[in-house]
Design a protein around this motif. Structure first.
Motif, PDB file in Angstrom:
ATOM      1  N   LEU A 181      12.999  -6.946 -14.977  1.00 59.10           N
ATOM      2  CA  LEU A 181      11.364  -7.076 -14.543  1.00 59.10           C
ATOM      3  C   LEU A 181      11.662  -6.329 -12.833  1.00 59.10           C
ATOM      4  N   LEU A 182      13.346  -6.843 -12.496  1.00 58.28           N
ATOM      5  CA  LEU A 182      12.936  -6.335 -11.147  1.00 58.28           C
ATOM      6  C   LEU A 182      12.021  -4.883 -11.031  1.00 58.28           C
ATOM      7  N   ALA A 183      13.103  -3.838 -11.508  1.00 55.48           N
ATOM      8  CA  ALA A 183      11.905  -2.473 -12.122  1.00 55.48           C
ATOM      9  C   ALA A 183      10.582  -2.444 -12.126  1.00 55.48           C
ATOM     10  N   SER A 184      10.585  -3.229 -12.808  1.00 52.60           N
ATOM     11  CA  SER A 184       8.462  -3.100 -12.897  1.00 52.60           C
ATOM     12  C   SER A 184       7.820  -4.099 -11.697  1.00 52.60           C
ATOM     13  N   LYS A 185       8.332  -4.347 -10.861  1.00 48.79           N
ATOM     14  CA  LYS A 185       8.265  -5.337 -10.185  1.00 48.79           C
ATOM     15  C   LYS A 185       7.644  -4.181  -8.478  1.00 48.79           C
ATOM     16  N   LYS A 186       9.218  -3.655  -8.886  1.00 42.79           N
ATOM     17  CA  LYS A 186       9.466  -2.439  -7.683  1.00 42.79           C
ATOM     18  C   LYS A 186       8.522  -0.956  -7.360  1.00 42.79           C
ATOM     19  N   HIS A 187       8.253  -1.201  -8.711  1.00 43.41           N
ATOM     20  CA  HIS A 187       7.799   0.410  -9.654  1.00 43.41           C
ATOM     21  C   HIS A 187       5.741  -0.010  -9.627  1.00 43.41           C
ATOM     22  N   ASP A 210       4.315  -3.413 -10.659  1.00 40.33           N
ATOM     23  CA  ASP A 210       4.052  -3.770 -12.081  1.00 40.33           C
ATOM     24  C   ASP A 210       3.855  -2.658 -12.795  1.00 40.33           C
ATOM     25  N   ASN A 211       5.497  -1.977 -12.730  1.00 44.69           N
ATOM     26  CA  ASN A 211       5.430  -0.678 -14.081  1.00 44.69           C
ATOM     27  C   ASN A 211       4.754  -0.965 -15.534  1.00 44.69           C
ATOM     28  N   LEU A 212       4.494  -1.430 -16.409  1.00 41.95           N
ATOM     29  CA  LEU A 212       4.330  -1.527 -17.559  1.00 41.95           C
ATOM     30  C   LEU A 212       5.437  -1.040 -19.300  1.00 41.95           C
ATOM     31  N   LEU A 213       5.689   0.571 -18.904  1.00 42.35           N
ATOM     32  CA  LEU A 213       7.295   0.771 -19.833  1.00 42.35           C
ATOM     33  C   LEU A 213       8.103  -0.409 -19.517  1.00 42.35           C
ATOM     34  N   TYR A 214       8.326  -0.174 -17.795  1.00 35.97           N
ATOM     35  CA  TYR A 214       9.788  -1.280 -17.839  1.00 35.97           C
ATOM     36  C   TYR A 214       9.938  -2.929 -17.925  1.00 35.97           C
ATOM     37  N   LYS A 215       8.610  -3.184 -18.289  1.00 28.19           N
ATOM     38  CA  LYS A 215       8.693  -4.874 -18.293  1.00 28.19           C
ATOM     39  C   LYS A 215       8.237  -4.580 -19.701  1.00 28.19           C
ATOM     40  N   ASN A 220       0.948  -7.346 -22.303  1.00 26.04           N
ATOM     41  CA  ASN A 220       0.159  -7.934 -20.328  1.00 26.04           C
ATOM     42  C   ASN A 220       0.059  -9.500 -21.274  1.00 26.04           C
ATOM     43  N   LYS A 221       0.778  -9.628 -22.425  1.00 28.89           N
ATOM     44  CA  LYS A 221       0.559 -10.602 -23.194  1.00 28.89           C
ATOM     45  C   LYS A 221       1.346 -11.700 -23.719  1.00 28.89           C
ATOM     46  N   THR A 222       2.857 -11.981 -22.759  1.00 31.43           N
ATOM     47  CA  THR A 222       4.166 -12.157 -22.700  1.00 31.43           C
ATOM     48  C   THR A 222       4.044 -14.006 -23.958  1.00 31.43           C
ATOM     49  N   LYS A 223       2.214 -14.714 -23.771  1.00 32.52           N
ATOM     50  CA  LYS A 223       2.258 -15.427 -24.320  1.00 32.52           C
ATOM     51  C   LYS A 223       2.205 -16.087 -25.637  1.00 32.52           C
ATOM     52  N   ASN A 224       1.604 -13.931 -26.435  1.00 32.36           N
ATOM     53  CA  ASN A 224       1.927 -13.822 -27.126  1.00 32.36           C
ATOM     54  C   ASN A 224       3.745 -14.100 -28.056  1.00 32.36           C
ATOM     55  N   LEU A 225       4.274 -13.460 -27.449  1.00 31.60           N
ATOM     56  CA  LEU A 225       5.570 -13.271 -27.393  1.00 31.60           C
ATOM     57  C   LEU A 225       6.307 -14.033 -27.900  1.00 31.60           C
TER      58      LEU A 225
END
Length: 471
Positions: A351-357, A359-364, A414-419
């Motif tokens: 999640l840190l990698a996603s934020k640093k880039h 909000d890169n969706l691939l890393y998330k 982008n819909k973490t609630k569903n997961l």
């Protein structure tokens, strides 16, 4: 140093998915015996409470000798802390390895209960060191992949220390998500990294120390040895005197957790002290904890220490560090918590990698595709076990749910609630199946308590996600 930071970042990102999988199922392995019993719902039907005393053991020995009188070997293991059953293993001199492992039943003081056909924890722990539950040459290939990633862990730990800015070690910043994730990574990384470093190094050692030893050992053609038991004349009608076995047990110390092996070929019985954790008395010796008696309960062999070569000593050290065979329940529990914290650390790193880039969706998606498949597939594996008690169906359900969860992780990135909702439904289904099928036995209640904690954690995060969306 800039290049090292980039290597640390990108190797970490693309290794973290598999690293999470390895760590998650390695953490589970600390309680593999408990999982094996948890996945035996038929055994939970036993209502008789046995005291672990000599009378109960004598009954189990007598019953086993009568029930399995046509077998050369019969072993009886005393109940563990989480069940009230004697485990009985029975096989012949010419039995295959599979038969020796599968010919297991349980005695509750009144009846023999048969083992459910399942790989149990063995299936889950096999993912830890070979990714797929397969054998043969492809298994070696998969173990090599895991070893390469283990070497990557060592690099990440060393490079992390080299690029570490000591000024950021004092606190966890809560100004924003990026700062919080970054500071958590630094503060937690030193502990988690050292934990992973030790396990990675010992894991690689287990895989390859014996192969390295062969390079330095003169190879000689060895004649195939005929097992001594195969030529023995087994007297199937021979019955061991339970009173004499009880006498031998009473003369030993710390016999609360023992295994008794009756050998009709030699008319001897052995008593192994399972609670004795002093596996390596010295750096180059290995100890067995078995006493051997003849049919009249005269001691023929006491626990002995065998000398180890330098490579064998290193292998045993690595093996005991990685598998912690000497550990008691308290240490296993501490290591289990360390494993859980490590999984959290890896998940947060992605999640840190996603934020640093930005909000890169691939890393998330990689982060979600590590956490949710592991959780969902394991829960589905347990549910299928309760409903079908079919080994092949259990494994198939695990693999399908794992793959589907990976796909859903990318769809709902982008819909973490569903997961979270999907995982909540699966965990609630597991909870209901436990209540309906397993009943209220100690081990099931402990597992259900853990399930409730996970459900609570998901609900808390679900509410946070809703609040963030409103804001």
């Amino acid at each position: 140093m800039k290049t090292l930071r980039k290597l640390h970042s990108y190797i970490g990102i693309y290794a973290c998915w598999l690293l999470f999988i390895i760590t998650f199922f390695g953490t589970i392995s600390y309680f593999r015996n408990e999982i094996d019993f948890y996945m035996q719902p038929k055994l939970h039907e036993s209502k008789t409470i046995l005291n672990n005393d000599i009378n109960g053991l004598s009954s189990a020995i007598n019953y086993a000798q009568e029930k399995y009188k046509d077998y050369d070997f019969i072993s009886i293991k005393t109940p563990s802390y989480y069940n009230n059953l004697y485990e009985i293993n029975y096989y012949n001199s010419n039995s295959t390895k599979g038969e020796r492992k599968s010919n297991i039943s349980y005695f509750d003081g009144e009846n023999i209960l048969n083992k459910t056909s399942t790989l149990g924890a063995k299936f889950l722990t096999s993912i830890h060191y070979k990714l797929l539950p397969i054998n043969g040459s492809f298994k070696d290939f998969l173990e090599a992949i895991v070893s390469i990633f283990a070497a990557g862990i060592i690099f990440l730990y060393i490079s992390g220390i080299l690029i570490w800015n000591k000024k950021n070690f004092n606190k966890i910043n809560v100004k924003n998500d990026l700062a919080r994730l970054f500071d958590f990574h630094i503060v937690a990384g030193l502990f988690v990294g050292s934990f992973l470093f030790i396990l990675a190094l010992s894991g690689i050692g287990i895989n390859y120390i014996k192969d390295i030893e062969k390079l330095f050992t003169t190879t000689t053609t060895k004649q195939a040895k005929t097992p001594s038991n195969a030529n023995a004349n087994s007297d199937k009608s021979f019955i061991f005197d339970t009173n004499l076995i009880s006498k031998a047990i009473n003369n030993l110390e710390n016999t609360k957790n023992i295994t008794i092996v009756l050998n009709k070929n030699t008319k001897e019985f052995a008593i192994t002290l399972n609670d004795d954790k002093n596996i390596m008395p010295s750096i180059n010796t290995k100890s067995n904890k078995s006493y051997v008696f003849d049919s009249e309960a005269n001691v023929k062999q006491t626990p002995k220490e065998s000398k180890l070569s330098a490579f064998s000593s290193i292998y045993e050290i690595f093996f005991n560090i990685h598998r912690v065979m000497f550990a008691d329940f308290q240490l296993y529990f501490i290591l289990f918590l360390c494993g859980i914290f490590t999984c959290l650390f890896i998940y947060k790193a992605l999640l840190l990698a996603s934020k640093k880039h930005k909000d890169n969706l691939l890393y998330k998606a990689i982060a979600y595709a590590a956490f949710y498949p592991s959780l969902n597939a394991t829960a589905i594996y347990f549910i299928t076990n309760k409903l079908t008690q079919n080994m092949q169906v259990e494994q198939f359900a695990f693999l399908i749910s794992f793959i589907l969860s990976i796909i859903l992780s990318y769809i709902f990135v982008n819909k973490t609630k569903n997961l979270m909702i999907i995982s909540l439904i699966i965990l609630l289904a597991l909870l209901i199946s436990d209540i309906c099928i397993s009943g209220f036995v100690f081990i099931t209640m402990m597992f259900d308590f853990v399930i409730l904690l996970i459900i609570l954690g998901l609900i808390i995060n679900l509410r946070r996600a809703n609040v963030n969306n409103i804001n």
